[in-house]
Design a protein around this motif. Structure first.
Motif, PDB file in Angstrom:
ATOM      1  N   TRP A 178       0.834  -1.205   0.000  1.00  0.00           N
ATOM      2  CA  TRP A 178       0.000   0.000   0.000  1.00  0.00           C
ATOM      3  C   TRP A 178       0.867   1.252   0.000  1.00  0.00           C
ATOM      4  CZ3 TRP A 178      -0.181   3.742   3.872  1.00  0.00           C
ATOM      5  CH2 TRP A 178      -1.168   4.717   3.716  1.00  0.00           C
ATOM      6  N   GLY A 179       1.900   1.263   0.835  1.00  0.00           N
ATOM      7  CA  GLY A 179       2.734   2.441   0.956  1.00  0.00           C
ATOM      8  C   GLY A 179       3.523   2.767  -0.294  1.00  0.00           C
ATOM      9  N   ALA A 180       3.750   1.776  -1.153  1.00  0.00           N
ATOM     10  CA  ALA A 180       4.533   2.023  -2.362  1.00  0.00           C
ATOM     11  C   ALA A 180       3.750   2.793  -3.419  1.00  0.00           C
ATOM     12  CB  ALA A 180       5.018   0.698  -2.952  1.00  0.00           C
ATOM     13  N   ILE A 246      -6.622  12.660   1.349  1.00  0.00           N
ATOM     14  CA  ILE A 246      -7.583  11.923   0.522  1.00  0.00           C
ATOM     15  C   ILE A 246      -6.848  10.989  -0.434  1.00  0.00           C
ATOM     16  CG2 ILE A 246      -9.302  12.190  -1.305  1.00  0.00           C
ATOM     17  CD1 ILE A 246     -10.056  14.884   0.103  1.00  0.00           C
ATOM     18  N   VAL A 247      -5.812  11.510  -1.076  1.00  0.00           N
ATOM     19  CA  VAL A 247      -5.045  10.701  -2.026  1.00  0.00           C
ATOM     20  C   VAL A 247      -4.340   9.552  -1.320  1.00  0.00           C
ATOM     21  CG1 VAL A 247      -3.009  10.752  -3.506  1.00  0.00           C
ATOM     22  CG2 VAL A 247      -4.757  12.517  -3.730  1.00  0.00           C
ATOM     23  N   THR A 248      -3.678   9.857  -0.195  1.00  0.00           N
ATOM     24  CA  THR A 248      -2.933   8.825   0.529  1.00  0.00           C
ATOM     25  C   THR A 248      -3.857   7.735   1.034  1.00  0.00           C
ATOM     26  OG1 THR A 248      -1.300  10.476   1.206  1.00  0.00           O
ATOM     27  CG2 THR A 248      -1.337   8.410   2.435  1.00  0.00           C
ATOM     28  N   ALA A 249      -5.014   8.132   1.553  1.00  0.00           N
ATOM     29  CA  ALA A 249      -5.959   7.135   2.055  1.00  0.00           C
ATOM     30  C   ALA A 249      -6.455   6.225   0.954  1.00  0.00           C
ATOM     31  CB  ALA A 249      -7.144   7.841   2.730  1.00  0.00           C
ATOM     32  N   SER A 250      -6.559   6.740  -0.264  1.00  0.00           N
ATOM     33  CA  SER A 250      -7.108   5.957  -1.364  1.00  0.00           C
ATOM     34  C   SER A 250      -6.089   5.031  -2.014  1.00  0.00           C
ATOM     35  CB  SER A 250      -7.704   6.894  -2.417  1.00  0.00           C
ATOM     36  OG  SER A 250      -8.211   6.172  -3.508  1.00  0.00           O
ATOM     37  N   VAL A 251      -4.889   5.556  -2.338  1.00  0.00           N
ATOM     38  CA  VAL A 251      -3.948   4.769  -3.140  1.00  0.00           C
ATOM     39  C   VAL A 251      -2.580   4.589  -2.468  1.00  0.00           C
ATOM     40  CG1 VAL A 251      -5.039   5.437  -5.294  1.00  0.00           C
ATOM     41  CG2 VAL A 251      -3.148   6.806  -4.415  1.00  0.00           C
TER      42      VAL A 251
END
Length: 658
Positions: A178-180, A246-251
């Motif tokens: 996920w973190g990548a 928002i972006v981090t939570a999604s992708v």
């Protein structure tokens, strides 16, 4: 004739052509020969290929465009309100906070994952933002305080996450993926999650164009025009953080786009706030889409490359080509008056600070924890302990002192509070050299690792010096290139972590700031390099006093601008390379030492450099000793421990004194 500030669309057109060509190539490769393009939007439920294209490829393209636009817009907002060309979404610790909270929940509260990984990551991002705002609120959300608080929160969350990774590597594999920053989509739920939230924040920012224009100048000018600086800066900070969260939570974590999008927009000629925001969003969207389509066009074997990290491979060459055109915002300088306290007798204070070295080294060498608990070394054990603990203690002190000294030089030369040895790019060059050796050699020796790290660090140093000879090349451009190189090395690390390479454990220990493998000759060499650097302080002190006053003042005072900058950057790079090669990229000491010295009242260049070196060395020396003993028989690398323990201390100082 075009206006001087006219925006050139060439970078955007190049990225658009590349992105659309690759997207067409990838889609055509999956479509049956008889199928039409219309079947992608209106697929036949009985045709598997059409359904896959509609529910995986098409939403992936849309998500990539929205995510890139959101990050580019967030970076542009942060760079304007913080007046710092190096600011990006990572500046506020949003991604690092989301990653840390998700790691903690995965390890100890797995039942909470039923609420959805997106909401847990969003909660972590919100907590990081709350920490930054609470720490900088008393200072009216001043750009320097917000920048420093955000950077420390980011480093602190990253250090705690790295410590968890060292001890729970196998349990956090899913977090690595996920973190990548993978953009894989299984349906349109990602689009449905992103578009209403991103659209709402974008509309809010559209109404903030005029305040953002005024926030890009100094606060006094903005107030004189009737702007409530603190209120509008708070709204803009929350909006930028919301975009990143928002972006981090999604992708997951998408690196480099938030920095590259605004930088490319300025290099294209976007100056005014409105056009800069719009072009940053557009270029961020095209950059991420082009990167993702490039990854998809690779053979299946290489599709393990995470899109979020691979953006640097595409954006870095484009940024290098446009770096000369880049018009940077003037960063917030750390004026001497920003700190209320000054030492009346700095020489006496420096002497008292230096006397702390004696008890610190004595504790590091004589006191430790063993199978029977804490104990002091007996007289007959002193010599064996000197052979064992002495090199580690000396290397830890020398490494921390060199990084802090390099950080103090960089911050004074550039006037940028975010300047640190890690940002210079030399650490990234050394890391890439060591990684290349580990990937190509079967059993690399310690000497080979040092040689590989030295080669990588020197290659980056020569690149920096070559670029710095160009007319008008500023320190901020050099730091921007350093961040770009760091993003490239981050891509390599992301690939290793997601592929679960067996050599990862050895590399993680080195990257965390470990002194485990340091030998006596290496420790003595690092001490000699530190001594030479300290001896050079009287020679460079005048330059460092005058350069922060501006080019006009420095030139009028007889300072050779290009010559002095080359020498100062070379000293910083050599110190960073020496510390990195011997004990790894010891994060945080290079940022923490100079700021603690400044907050303690050391303002004159010579005194601040000497105090920074002593403080940075003590930080790593004490961190190495505590990391060796506090959870005996296990050990915590000095770099990680220094960040986890020293980060909150520095945050308190910044919150109290600004």
């Amino acid at each position: 004739m075009a206006r001087p500030h006219a925006v050139t669309p060439i970078p955007a057109l190049l990225l658009a052509v590349l992105a659309l060509s690759l997207a067409a190539f990838n889609v055509r490769g999956l479509l049956p020969d008889s199928a039409s393009w219309r079947s992608i939007v209106f697929p036949d439920p009985d045709v598997t290929a059409q359904m896959m294209l509609h529910h995986t490829v098409l939403p992936r393209i849309v998500v990539g465009l929205m995510v890139g636009a959101g990050l580019g817009l967030a970076g542009a907002v942060l760079q304007r309100i913080l007046r710092n060309p190096l600011a990006e979404p990572a500046t506020l610790g949003i991604s690092a906070g989301a990653y840390l909270v998700l790691s903690i929940v995965t390890l100890w509260f797995p039942a909470w994952l039923t609420f959805g990984r997106e909401w847990i990551a969003f909660a972590g991002a919100a907590l990081a933002l709350l920490a930054v705002l609470s720490l900088s609120w008393r200072k009216g959300l001043s750009p320097v305080t917000v920048t420093l608080a955000g950077m420390i929160v980011s480093l602190y969350c990253g250090a705690v996450s790295a410590a968890l990774t060292l001890f729970n590597h196998d349990f956090l594999t899913g977090i690595f993926l996920w973190g990548a920053g993978y953009l894989d989509q299984q349906d349109w739920s990602g689009v449905q999650f992103l578009y209403p939230r991103l659209l709402l924040v974008a509309i809010l920012l559209a109404f903030l164009v005029r305040p953002l224009t005024l926030l890009g100048v100094n606060d006094d000018s903005a107030r004189s025009l009737g702007l409530s600086v603190a209120a509008y800066r708070l709204v803009a900070l929350v909006a930028a953080a919301a975009l990143a969260a928002i972006v981090t939570a999604s992708v997951g974590i998408i690196s480099f786009v938030g920095l590259a999008g605004p930088a490319l927009a300025r290099a294209s000629g976007a100056r005014r706030a409105g056009e800069h925001l719009a072009w940053s969003a557009l270029l961020g969207a095209l950059l991420l889409m082009a990167t993702d389509q490039t990854v998809l066009s690779l053979p299946v074997t290489y599709r393990l490359f995470p899109t979020g990290a691979a953006t640097a491979l595409l954006g870095a060459p484009l940024l290098f080509m446009l770096i000369r055109r880049l018009k940077l915002l003037a960063p917030p300088h750390m004026a001497p008056g920003a700190v209320p306290g000054r030492l009346r007798h700095p020489a006496v204070a420096l002497f008292l600070l230096a006397t702390l070295l004696v008890p610190a080294f004595w504790l590091a060498l004589s006191l430790g924890q063993g199978p029977d608990g804490w104990s002091f070394a007996a007289r007959e054990e002193i010599v064996p302990f000197l052979d064992w603990r002495g090199p580690r203690a000396l290397a830890a002190f020398s490494g921390g002192a060199m990084l802090a000294l390099a950080g103090a030089i960089l911050q004074r030369v550039t006037g940028n509070p975010m300047a640190s040895p890690e940002v210079l790019g030399v650490s990234s060059g050394a890391m890439l050299g060591v990684i290349l050796l580990l990937l190509t050699a079967t059993a690399p020796t310690r000497a080979e690792q040092i040689a590989a790290g030295a080669a990588g660090a020197l290659a980056v140093l020569f690149l920096m010096l070559g670029l710095s000879r160009k007319p008008g090349f500023s320190g901020d451009r050099m730091l921007l290139i350093g961040i770009t190189l760091g993003a490239v090395s981050g891509f390599v690390m992301a690939v290793l972590m997601t592929s679960q390479d067996p050599r990862l454990d050895q590399l993680l220990a080195w990257l965390s700031g470990s002194t485990y493998a340091v030998r006596r000759a290496e420790a003595l060499l690092s001490a000699a390099l530190l001594a030479l650097a300290l001896a050079s302080i009287p020679l460079i002190r005048r330059w460092l006093e005058l350069l922060p006053l501006g080019l006009a003042t420095a030139t009028a005072s007889g300072v050779p601008i290009a010559h002095s900058r080359n020498i100062l950057f070379s000293i910083s790079a050599l110190l960073t390379a020496g510390a990195t090669i011997l004990v790894g990229p010891l994060s945080f000491a290079g940022l923490m030492g100079p700021h603690i010295a400044r907050l303690a009242g050391f303002h004159r260049a010579g005194m601040q450099l000497a105090a920074s070196a002593i403080i940075g060395g003590l930080i790593l020396l004490v961190a190495d000793w505590l990391g060796r003993n506090i959870i005996f028989p296990f050990q915590i690398p000095a770099g990680l421990f220094a960040t986890m323990v020293g980060g909150p201390f520095l945050l308190v100082l910044i919150a109290r004194r600004g």
